[in-house]
Scaffold this active site. Structure first.
Site, PDB file in Angstrom:
ATOM      1  N   CYS C  86       0.819  -1.158   0.004  1.00 42.96           N
ATOM      2  CA  CYS C  86      -0.053  -0.018  -0.319  1.00 42.96           C
ATOM      3  C   CYS C  86       0.858   1.201  -0.138  1.00 42.96           C
ATOM      4  CB  CYS C  86      -1.082   0.051   1.006  1.00 42.96           C
ATOM      5  SG  CYS C  86      -2.423   1.105   1.034  1.00 42.96           S
ATOM      6  N   HIS C 203      -3.480  -5.704   0.831  1.00 37.83           N
ATOM      7  CA  HIS C 203      -2.821  -5.807   2.155  1.00 37.83           C
ATOM      8  C   HIS C 203      -2.904  -7.405   2.730  1.00 37.83           C
ATOM      9  CE1 HIS C 203      -2.562  -1.656   3.830  1.00 37.83           C
ATOM     10  NE2 HIS C 203      -3.381  -1.532   3.187  1.00 37.83           N
ATOM     11  N   GLU C 205      -1.023  -8.575   5.222  1.00 34.45           N
ATOM     12  CA  GLU C 205      -0.786  -8.635   6.441  1.00 34.45           C
ATOM     13  C   GLU C 205      -2.320  -8.669   7.000  1.00 34.45           C
ATOM     14  OE1 GLU C 205      -0.636  -6.046   4.752  1.00 34.45           O
ATOM     15  OE2 GLU C 205      -1.092  -4.056   6.007  1.00 34.45           O
TER      16      GLU C 205
END
Ligand SMILES: Nc1ncnc2c1ncn2[C@@H]1O[C@H](COP(=O)(O)OP(=O)(O)O)[C@@H](O)[C@H]1O
Ligand SMILES: [Mg+2]
Lengths: 80, 743, 233, 80
Positions: C86, C203, C205
């Site tokens: 990002c 994302h 994560e």
């Protein structure tokens, strides 16, 4: 002393903001607009250092930070 | 610059009544200086002093075994076990958001975040409760766009997820929108900090952004003549800087891990004034402050302006003597201004110095404890009875029930709110287990098994028709939403949005709503630990519906056992808990408003003993993993709750076939759309039926089996039937369509 | 095996990346403040998401000037695996470690939602072992994820097999309606010529654990771990 | 015909962006800068409609859409 910097999108880079503004102007019944491009405008106050020196520093500032030359052009105006 | 004389007229321009001005002279024993007048005017303003609401707010239950901090601090704090606690509060930013929706909403978020991390808590989630005018009002679209992007702009940048909220539209908010924001943070007990200025000789330290003329009390206008350049000194709208707030957040939490400080308070409304005097007041001390040491953004600011500025992203810290260095080091690491501006004194007086002279000298207690308190007259409005009269039989029955059903589900009140919450980062921090779209959001607490459940609710139509019952319902619905997710309600914060308290009918609404809320909180044993009052929500004498927004915080011992509102598996059975709560209630219903254009009657009755047992039952059922889904009946009644259970699942729709829970005799439109309190639509695998029924029996909850999940259609036997995917499409597209926004 | 999670003023997904690496995948991770000028002792670098310097001026524009970015440059030149997520991707673009630039989403609105990604290549340390064509369910959360590059750059990326992820529908089709921001060619992630530097808007994560709605993100970190193990031998 | 519009923050209104840029220029070692204010700059193409008419329409556009007059000032330059 004062200076102005204009940062504009390169030709061919699409400008969603300009596009949206163009459309909204239509909805507002404000006609006759053919194209809108949105850029940045910066007003800078500097110590007195002479026009050339100011221009040199601001050019460096544009190249290294204020403009992304992949998509943007810039113009500097130093006021005496 | 010559000090202009302080006259009763000037005091009036500052919003101080004749009596209040007299009181100021009495406590000072002299005329106040201009700066002192400004200080009194903001500290004695409704916003800071709660002078019209205080005596009623006392009616809330605020104590409980879990309460570590009740009302009176920057945020309330509730124990969640294992040495952890949650700090939370809700704030309104109604007027600023109406003037400048983006910045108004953004700075509202910034303010509530500071209230929470000021206590030492790391913010982990926010909610937003919004009220706008008619969807087709010329300004509504602009205001919605600005407010939503303002909340997103600030919350997303600082990295606190906005995990839920509510958004309603009604004519009564055309000229006065409501923007209420809630934030919750997590803190270890031993890391809780409070806003106290104790320890004579301790340094008072200013940190954060520089001070400008932001949002200064409108009164500077009035007192502006004393300066030629008054045009330039026009008070300006506050602009938020979420980036600086993010640095401030990290710096404060880093500092709070040390023991270098004794107290912290954010500079919210009335910035430097309220933070300094309130901290001294809590500690029973005084202070001296030298305004020349306040970091300033603009030239030539006066003491009056410096004390009243509402520049954002600033904090006042009282450190231990000799530890200033550590504070400075941390804030400089984070590129923030830090300056020792004064020190704590023992004489109970607040002294403000500027350019070597004393510009204000006020006994702290006089300003805070001795602030005026009003018991304003209240009277039930003459029109209330007429408002409550409603003859359902006289309502024309709709020609096509399914059409009406779809219309309600795709209207702005029920329609999918994803246009709003997609603009909010609701996943950051990777704790959000139930994303926006269910009755309550659920977050895990990392490092534990625990979960936090959050919901914010208020049906202002109900409050308008009967503020007492409406107040009870706001509390019960939010508790029910939290319980539907499997959580135990452990604490409440609220935002009481009302009209002009100097009007007897407004005061009646206010008093009644509080009494209703208090009664419900007592019954459910949930304490109110923080809150906020916003009066004068009026334009041209027309007040809004009384809107006491309630945010409920729930606790799940095991986050993994949370429950969602949507059906998940074909063949699951559908049941209705609290079936005996159904009745023909059209008063204040969505159906009455949307299909018949009326807001009238009385809200559905509430049985607090039932609500208490229902909440306990839902928690237990979730705890034993008996439920596949739970969704409470709210706006739109049984039919809309059923439709939501079928179509709100993020990845698609499912059908269900159920029988009509109402007696044959009841008019079908009434059976579908009557609203009630205390009924919840459940689903579970057939294998759990018996366990669930006996559990319901144990809690004396009437439960009825209605049918099964599955099929293409949402089907209420013999009443109405519609394809689930068709309903879902209408529901998904309804919000943007109603507001003429791009989907 | 130690991974660096860079922290700039305004980074806000740093803790999420750290959590995914350390507590989910189980590799050693350490925060590295942007004023550090060395990355010695680290085997991989994560530039997390966030709003460095408030996204003011341009996303990533000011962060690229931090001392640590010189170290990242050297680390990447030496073939070390670097992933920018990002805002991390935006920083890599501004720093010139990856080609092109980000402009504001076509919708002019921030978008936070789950999207589907088609994995286009397994040549990067973060997609090693993920079969090309594999569809992943991963969240996006950005206001400026509309990838732009001039024609030549785009064709070079395509020709060089440097498009790593594309926005697609659940069936794997890269359709316009599956594109959340208007990115050229539905591009969601690209790598450098050597393949060791990956930038992506979505994302991973945020979806490394099933309880969060998807565990597909974990595949990237697992791939990184096995890549590092292999290289270790 | 062409026009340019400059939208700038009113005096006294905080400019977080300008503040951050100012700091970064410092880190870059580009000294002598006292203040930076960032605004918007728009380039607009219109049908020929005469300067007055263009100015009138753009002024309406600024008031209703392009500038937020609560915190921003605007300036319009119509080129002949
Ligand atoms: N302004 C908002 N911001 C974020 N989420 C919202 C907002 N408005 C509604 N939502 C979400 O949409 C879902 C439906 O909202 P609502 O109909 O008010 O739920 P309920 O009636 O069960 O309280 C909820 O999950 C809520 O959190
Ligand atoms: Mg509900």
């Amino acid at each position: 002393m004062k200076a102005k910097i204009y940062v504009t999108l390169k030709k061919g880079v699409l400008d969603p903001q300009g596009k949206a503004i163009h459309a909204s102007l239509g909805h507002l019944g404000i006609g006759g607009v053919e194209d809108v491009r949105v850029g940045k405008y910066m007003e800078i106050r500097l110590h007195d250092m002479g026009k050339e020196e100011a221009a040199r520093r601001l050019d460096e500032a544009c190249r290294r930070l204020l403009a992304n030359t992949v998509i943007e052009d810039y113009r500097i105006e130093v006021e005496g | 610059m010559r000090e202009i004389p302080v006259t009763p007229e000037l005091a009036k321009d500052h919003g101080l009544s004749g009596e209040e001005f007299a009181r100021i002279r009495a406590v000072l024993g002299r005329d106040p200086s201009l700066t002192e007048l400004g200080i009194f005017s903001v500290m004695w303003s409704e916003h800071c002093s709660y002078k019209s609401s205080r005596i009623h707010l006392r009616k809330f239950p605020t104590k409980g075994p879990r309460v570590l901090q009740g009302p009176g601090e920057n945020a309330g704090i509730v124990d969640i076990g294992d040495g952890l606690a949650v700090a939370f509060k809700m704030e309104s930013h109604n007027h600023p958001s109406f003037i400048e929706p983006y910045q108004g909403a953004a700075t509202g978020v910034g303010g509530i975040l500071r209230d929470v991390f000021t206590m030492g808590a790391r913010p982990i989630a926010s909610l937003d409760s919004l009220r706008f005018g008619r969807p087709d009002h010329p300004r509504t679209r602009y205001l919605v766009g600005g407010v939503v992007s303002g909340i997103a702009g600030y919350g997303n940048c600082i990295g606190v997820p906005t995990v839920g909220g509510e958004i309603y539209f009604d004519e009564c908010y055309d000229g006065n929108i409501l923007v209420n924001v809630f934030t919750l943070g997590v803190v270890r007990h031993e890391r809780i900090w409070r806003g106290t200025a104790s320890g004579v000789g301790n340094p008072v330290i200013y940190v954060g952004s520089k001070t400008g003329r932001d949002g200064i009390h409108g009164a500077t206008m009035a007192s502006g003549e004393f300066d030629e350049k008054s045009e330039e000194k026009r008070p300006t709208v506050q602009v938020g800087d979420p980036f600086t707030e993010k640095l401030l957040l990290e710096a404060c939490l880093e500092l709070m891990r040390t023991d270098a400080i004794v107290g912290v308070q954010d500079m919210g409304a009335a910035g430097l004034t309220s933070s300094s005097f309130e901290m001294a007041s809590r500690a029973g001390t005084g202070f001296v402050m030298d305004l020349d040491r306040v970091p300033q953004r603009e030239e030539g600011m006066t003491p009056y302006e410096l004390m009243l500025s509402e520049s954002q992203e600033r904090m006042l810290i009282v450190a231990k003597r000799g530890r200033e260095g550590e504070v400075r080091e941390i804030f400089e690491k984070w590129d923030l201004d830090v300056s020792v501006v004064g020190e704590v004194t023992g004489d109970g007086v607040g002294r403000i110095r500027w350019k070597g002279r004393t510009v204000a000298e006020i006994p702290v207690a006089a300003l805070t404890d001795q602030a005026p308190v009003y018991d304003r007259p209240a009277a039930r409005p003459a029109g209330q009875d007429a408002l409550q009269s409603l003859d359902p039989a006289a309502l024309p029955a709709p020609s096509d029930l399914s059409e009406t059903w779809v219309a309600l589900m795709s209207g702005p009140e029920m329609a999918d709110k994803r246009w709003v919450f997609r603009q909010y980062d609701h996943m950051i921090r990777t704790n959000t287990l139930v994303l926006p779209g269910s009755d309550a959001a659920v977050l895990r607490v990392k490092g534990t098994d625990k979960g936090i459940s959050l919901s914010v609710d208020c049906n202002s139509r109900y409050c308008y028709l009967d503020p007492f019952v409406g107040g009870m319902i706001a509390v019960c619905e939010s508790a029910r939403n939290v319980a539907c997710s499997g959580a135990e309600p452990v604490g409440v914060t609220d935002c009481l949005n009302f009209g002009n308290p100097e009007k007897t009918e407004i005061m009646w609404q206010f008093r009644s709503a509080i009494e209703g809320m208090a009664k419900a909180c007592e019954a459910l044993s949930v304490p109110v630990v923080s809150g906020n009052v916003s009066f004068y929500n009026e334009t041209m004498g027309k007040g809004i519906y009384p809107t006491p927004t309630v945010a409920m915080v729930g606790l799940l011992p095991d986050a993994g056992k949370h429950v969602v509102q949507w059906f998940s598996a074909d063949g699951d059975i559908v049941l209705l808990a609290g079936a005996d709560r159904l009745g023909v209630n059209l008063g204040g219903s969505l159906y009455l408003k949307e299909a018949h254009g009326r807001v009238a009657g009385t809200p559905p009755p509430v049985d607090l003993d039932h609500e208490r047992r229902l909440v306990a039952f839902l928690r237990e059922a979730a705890g034993e993993r008996l439920l596949a889904s739970a969704h409470d009946l709210a706006e739109g009644g049984f039919a809309c709750a059923l439709a939501e259970a079928c179509i709100t699942r993020p990845d698609g729709a499912t059908g269900a076939r159920v029988r009509n829970p109402y007696p044959e005799a009841v008019r079908p439109d009434f059976a579908m759309f009557s609203e009630c309190q205390g009924a919840v639509l459940l689903s579970c695998p057939p294998g759990n039926r018996d366990a669930l029924l006996s559990l319901a029996g144990r809690f004396r909850i009437t439960i009825k089996e209605l049918g099964t999940v599955g099929g293409e259609h949402i089907d209420i036997d013999g009443v109405a039937r519609i394809a689930a995917c068709e309903m879902r499409k209408a529901w998904r597209e309804g919000f943007a369509a109603a507001l003429g926004l791009e989907g | 095996m130690k991974t660096a999670v860079l922290v700039f003023p305004g980074s806000n997904c740093d803790h999420d990346a750290y959590h995914a690496l350390k507590h989910v995948v189980g590799v050693d991770a350490e925060f590295v403040w942007h004023k550090e000028s060395a990355l010695s002792g680290f085997e991989a670098v994560v530039i997390p998401g966030g709003f460095t310097y408030g996204d003011y001026l341009r996303t990533g524009a000011m962060a690229k000037l931090s001392p640590v970015m010189e170290a990242v440059r050297a680390f990447a030149a030496a073939g070390g695996p670097v992933i920018g997520i990002c805002n991390g991707f935006q920083i890599l673009l501004e720093a010139g470690l990856l080609p092109g630039a980000m402009i504001v989403n076509e919708s002019l609105r921030f978008v936070c939602d789950y999207v589907h990604l088609r994995t286009e290549t397994d040549r990067t340390p973060f997609t090693r072992g993920i079969p090309p064509g594999k569809v992943l369910k991963i969240p996006v959360a950005h206001y400026q994820g509309n990838y732009f590059a001039d024609g030549d750059t785009l064709s070079a990326l395509e020709a060089g097999g440097r498009v790593v992820f594309r926005y697609c529908d659940p069936s794997g089709e890269a359709t316009p309606s599956a594109n959340p921001n208007g990115s050229a060619g539905n591009i969601a992630g690209i790598c450098n010529e050597a393949g060791n530097v990956l930038g992506m808007m979505p994302h991973p994560e945020r979806c490394a654990e099933g309880v969060l709605g998807s565990a597909d993100g974990r595949l990237l970190f697992d791939a990184m771990v096995s890549w590092l193990k292999e290289r270790g031998r």
